[in-house]
Design a protein around this motif. Sequence first.
Motif, PDB file in Angstrom:
ATOM      1  N   PRO A 166       0.832  -1.207   0.000  1.00 60.40           N
ATOM      2  CA  PRO A 166       0.000   0.000   0.000  1.00 60.40           C
ATOM      3  C   PRO A 166       0.868   1.259   0.000  1.00 60.40           C
ATOM      4  O   PRO A 166       1.967   1.253   0.529  1.00 60.40           O
ATOM      5  CB  PRO A 166      -0.775  -0.119   1.313  1.00 60.40           C
ATOM      6  N   GLY A 167       0.326   2.317  -0.567  1.00 65.48           N
ATOM      7  CA  GLY A 167       1.069   3.553  -0.620  1.00 65.48           C
ATOM      8  C   GLY A 167       0.724   4.395  -1.818  1.00 65.48           C
ATOM      9  O   GLY A 167      -0.312   4.205  -2.478  1.00 65.48           O
ATOM     10  N   PRO A 168       1.601   5.321  -2.185  1.00 68.53           N
ATOM     11  CA  PRO A 168       1.277   6.342  -3.192  1.00 68.53           C
ATOM     12  C   PRO A 168       1.267   5.853  -4.633  1.00 68.53           C
ATOM     13  O   PRO A 168       0.823   6.586  -5.509  1.00 68.53           O
ATOM     14  CB  PRO A 168       2.368   7.389  -2.975  1.00 68.53           C
ATOM     15  N   ARG A 169       1.744   4.634  -4.890  1.00 62.24           N
ATOM     16  CA  ARG A 169       1.772   4.170  -6.286  1.00 62.24           C
ATOM     17  C   ARG A 169       0.401   3.718  -6.769  1.00 62.24           C
ATOM     18  O   ARG A 169       0.199   3.547  -7.972  1.00 62.24           O
ATOM     19  CB  ARG A 169       2.773   3.027  -6.442  1.00 62.24           C
ATOM     20  N   ILE A 170      -0.525   3.536  -5.835  1.00 65.85           N
ATOM     21  CA  ILE A 170      -1.870   3.123  -6.232  1.00 65.85           C
ATOM     22  C   ILE A 170      -2.890   4.132  -5.712  1.00 65.85           C
ATOM     23  O   ILE A 170      -2.654   4.838  -4.734  1.00 65.85           O
ATOM     24  CB  ILE A 170      -2.230   1.720  -5.702  1.00 65.85           C
ATOM     25  N   GLY A 171      -4.003   4.191  -6.409  1.00 66.18           N
ATOM     26  CA  GLY A 171      -5.152   4.946  -5.949  1.00 66.18           C
ATOM     27  C   GLY A 171      -6.301   3.975  -5.766  1.00 66.18           C
ATOM     28  O   GLY A 171      -6.552   3.142  -6.632  1.00 66.18           O
ATOM     29  N   TYR A 172      -6.991   4.066  -4.643  1.00 69.06           N
ATOM     30  CA  TYR A 172      -8.007   3.063  -4.312  1.00 69.06           C
ATOM     31  C   TYR A 172      -9.304   3.744  -3.907  1.00 69.06           C
ATOM     32  O   TYR A 172      -9.332   4.576  -3.012  1.00 69.06           O
ATOM     33  CB  TYR A 172      -7.497   2.180  -3.174  1.00 69.06           C
ATOM     34  N   MET A 173     -10.364   3.373  -4.594  1.00 65.55           N
ATOM     35  CA  MET A 173     -11.699   3.838  -4.229  1.00 65.55           C
ATOM     36  C   MET A 173     -12.519   2.623  -3.835  1.00 65.55           C
ATOM     37  O   MET A 173     -12.905   1.821  -4.672  1.00 65.55           O
ATOM     38  CB  MET A 173     -12.367   4.555  -5.403  1.00 65.55           C
ATOM     39  N   PRO A 174     -12.792   2.444  -2.521  1.00 61.98           N
ATOM     40  CA  PRO A 174     -13.514   1.250  -2.073  1.00 61.98           C
ATOM     41  C   PRO A 174     -15.000   1.336  -2.419  1.00 61.98           C
ATOM     42  O   PRO A 174     -15.507   2.377  -2.851  1.00 61.98           O
ATOM     43  CB  PRO A 174     -13.302   1.260  -0.565  1.00 61.98           C
ATOM     44  N   GLN A 175     -15.679   0.218  -2.202  1.00 62.71           N
ATOM     45  CA  GLN A 175     -17.105   0.148  -2.513  1.00 62.71           C
ATOM     46  C   GLN A 175     -17.909   1.086  -1.625  1.00 62.71           C
ATOM     47  O   GLN A 175     -18.829   1.746  -2.085  1.00 62.71           O
ATOM     48  CB  GLN A 175     -17.588  -1.294  -2.364  1.00 62.71           C
ATOM     49  N   GLU A 176     -17.569   1.119  -0.319  1.00 64.31           N
ATOM     50  CA  GLU A 176     -18.238   2.069   0.568  1.00 64.31           C
ATOM     51  C   GLU A 176     -17.618   3.446   0.373  1.00 64.31           C
ATOM     52  O   GLU A 176     -16.551   3.578  -0.219  1.00 64.31           O
ATOM     53  CB  GLU A 176     -18.127   1.634   2.028  1.00 64.31           C
ATOM     54  N   ILE A 177     -18.281   4.468   0.882  1.00 68.72           N
ATOM     55  CA  ILE A 177     -17.810   5.836   0.667  1.00 68.72           C
ATOM     56  C   ILE A 177     -16.462   6.062   1.325  1.00 68.72           C
ATOM     57  O   ILE A 177     -15.536   6.617   0.743  1.00 68.72           O
ATOM     58  CB  ILE A 177     -18.850   6.845   1.199  1.00 68.72           C
ATOM     59  N   ALA A 178     -16.304   5.633   2.597  1.00 71.86           N
ATOM     60  CA  ALA A 178     -15.032   5.692   3.327  1.00 71.86           C
ATOM     61  C   ALA A 178     -14.445   7.096   3.363  1.00 71.86           C
ATOM     62  O   ALA A 178     -13.279   7.317   3.075  1.00 71.86           O
ATOM     63  CB  ALA A 178     -14.029   4.725   2.704  1.00 71.86           C
ATOM     64  N   LEU A 179     -15.270   8.065   3.730  1.00 74.48           N
ATOM     65  CA  LEU A 179     -14.824   9.442   3.902  1.00 74.48           C
ATOM     66  C   LEU A 179     -15.215   9.922   5.293  1.00 74.48           C
ATOM     67  O   LEU A 179     -16.185   9.441   5.881  1.00 74.48           O
ATOM     68  CB  LEU A 179     -15.459  10.360   2.846  1.00 74.48           C
TER      69      LEU A 179
END
Length: 716
Positions: free
Chosen positions: A81-94
């Motif tokens: 995990p880290g800055p090389r990937i961008g991840y948008m999960p199924q839930e909003i997670a904000l």
Amino acid sequence: MTAVEVRNGYKFYGRAKDPNKKIILNYLNMNVAHGSIYGLLGASGCGKTTLLSCLVGQRQLSSGQIRVLGMKPGNPGSGVPGPRIGYMPQEIALVEEMTVKETIFYFGRIYGLDDDEVQDRYKILRDLLELPPSGQLVRKCSGGQKRRVSFACAMVHEPELLILDEPTVGLDPILREKIWQFLIEKTKNSKLAVIITTHYIEEARQADCIGLMRNGILLAEDTPTNIMIRFESNSIEDAFLLLSQRQGTSEEADRRTFIREKLSAIASPDLKEKNDDVIIPEIERKDSIRRSKCSQDRKVELRNKIFFTSKSRMKALLTKNLVQLTRQPSGIIFMFLFPILQLSCFYLAIGNDPKDLNLGVVNYEIDDPKYCFNESLVTALSAEDTCNFHKISCRYINGFDSTLAKKVYYKTTEEALLAAKRTDVIGYIEFARNFSESMQRIIDDGRFTDEESFMSSELKVRIDMSNQQIAFFVERRLREVYQQFIEGLMVDCKLPKNLGNIPVQFRDPIFGSFHEEYREFIAPGVVMTIIFFLATLITAAVFITERSDGIWDRTLVAGISTFEMLVAHIFLQSGIMFFQCLEVIFYIALVFDVTNHGDNLSVIILLTLTGFSGMLFGLLISVYCKTHTMANFVATGAFYPMIMLCGLLWPIEGMPGILRDVALLFPFTIPTVSVRNILSKGWSITNYQVYNGFLIMLLWITLLFICCIIGLRRKG
């Protein structure tokens, strides 16, 4: 080299030899090319989300291999995990309490961007995704607006791999098409790889490669056109249905069948249709720029490094924690007014004289109680060598007013006893018919007084002892009034103050009145339990909320470690707890005139350590409790045994030996004694019975911290 490569991915829950174990990924093989969009399709529960969590390093395969951007996720330097990937999960997670702009800045700082870079990226994403106004709180955004903000958070740092789990759910068709066009344009002109899951199967036709998944098995992996041609269908959805029917029931895949190499998406004919002469040089040029930029970012990151983290990451975490607390009015009230409210309740309710009591009076010496209130009544008349007593029972009755108890008069002892049994009165006092004459004989005859006179001169008191604290108070006050009564008689009769022939003994308290001493005894324990469990509840609530909302996992995917999140929370909470301790000490000193005979700083430090221990206890609860209800049960279950056994309600010396040893192990049994010794006796930290409380609390903090780290690693 592909962006993502999965070989024989196998994931199950349960025991390996259990035939009923739940298989999530069934010897899955998968390839995602750089500069392409990979559409991962399948029904809910087929294993898509689990596969994505393995790709971002949040879960581990039971067997098989995963390579993301050329390295195994989680390896040092992999960036995943880290800055090389961008991840948008199924839930909003904000974070619901943050504004739209603060949310973008939060993730930008976590990824190592400075504020100017985040601002530039925010402007681009705001226009592209039609984000809500910058100052609008996330909790006031609609479902579609929250998804757009979530998508912007995944794109803010321009990752090399973008993983989107159901990104277009709840969005209108126009905006869905706009996002797809953005992704297509982005992958054409860069090395960005995109993995996207969606329930809108037909929109996946715009992907460069599609993986059709069912029951943990990747049924097919090819371009949309090839899949439709292979299954002679006019839509991806029809092809998926045909594949699902052929695959049949959910059984564990034959290892020999599924352990094979699939063709990567980059080798498919349709992907070759891209203009390589244009794309490849462009990608190489952007790669060179990216490598140079990464090198510069690495130097900046090293300069900003603070031990185990960086300034931007710690700033992001502290800002988030502070916003979560300050934008919830109930949270602020709970944190800063709750200790004041609790202590006010304690000092106003504990240790004061009981009021509104009824005390029966049976006076055989007079026929009418009103006789005692005659202003011309003289009870002691001094002559040359004698002193005559007259109805001195009235003198005693008038010696106490309603602050002690309201007097209720009865004609006979039987009536008073019956009223006491009905609890109409707390008890009664009785005066004999010849009370005054008997007292006169005792003074005149001394030790030669007859026995009957001694008996008649006694003040007969019967108190309901079922409530011992009230009974003790009434008995003590009656003795005080009796002492004043005797002293008054001696003054009026001009008799020596030290009369040995009056058969009354008064027990003077050593350290003041009972109720004052009792309050001083339990006050330190009350303060410490308030600080401890307040920190426990706040910490457990914060971390359980973050876990249930997905904020915890998304932050981990962004590269933040559990240790960093723990330190950020500890840093902020420690400041709050220190302020709470100052607040408590000065409040009880100024409002309730509580005197500290020792050092205020020592008390504040020990109380802060107590809150620190409670915070770690709350974190430990949040690690093993998934819901607020379960956490409250655990906290309450721990609260009552500690309250009963820590010596707060009763000295531990009164417990059986084994139970006493157990009580001494509790986190604030000995520290409570230390605070009591500082406040009441003025002892300094150099005294053994003071500094042992500090040692015990530090030991508990160390133990709880180790347990938290172990639990977080196991759960992670």
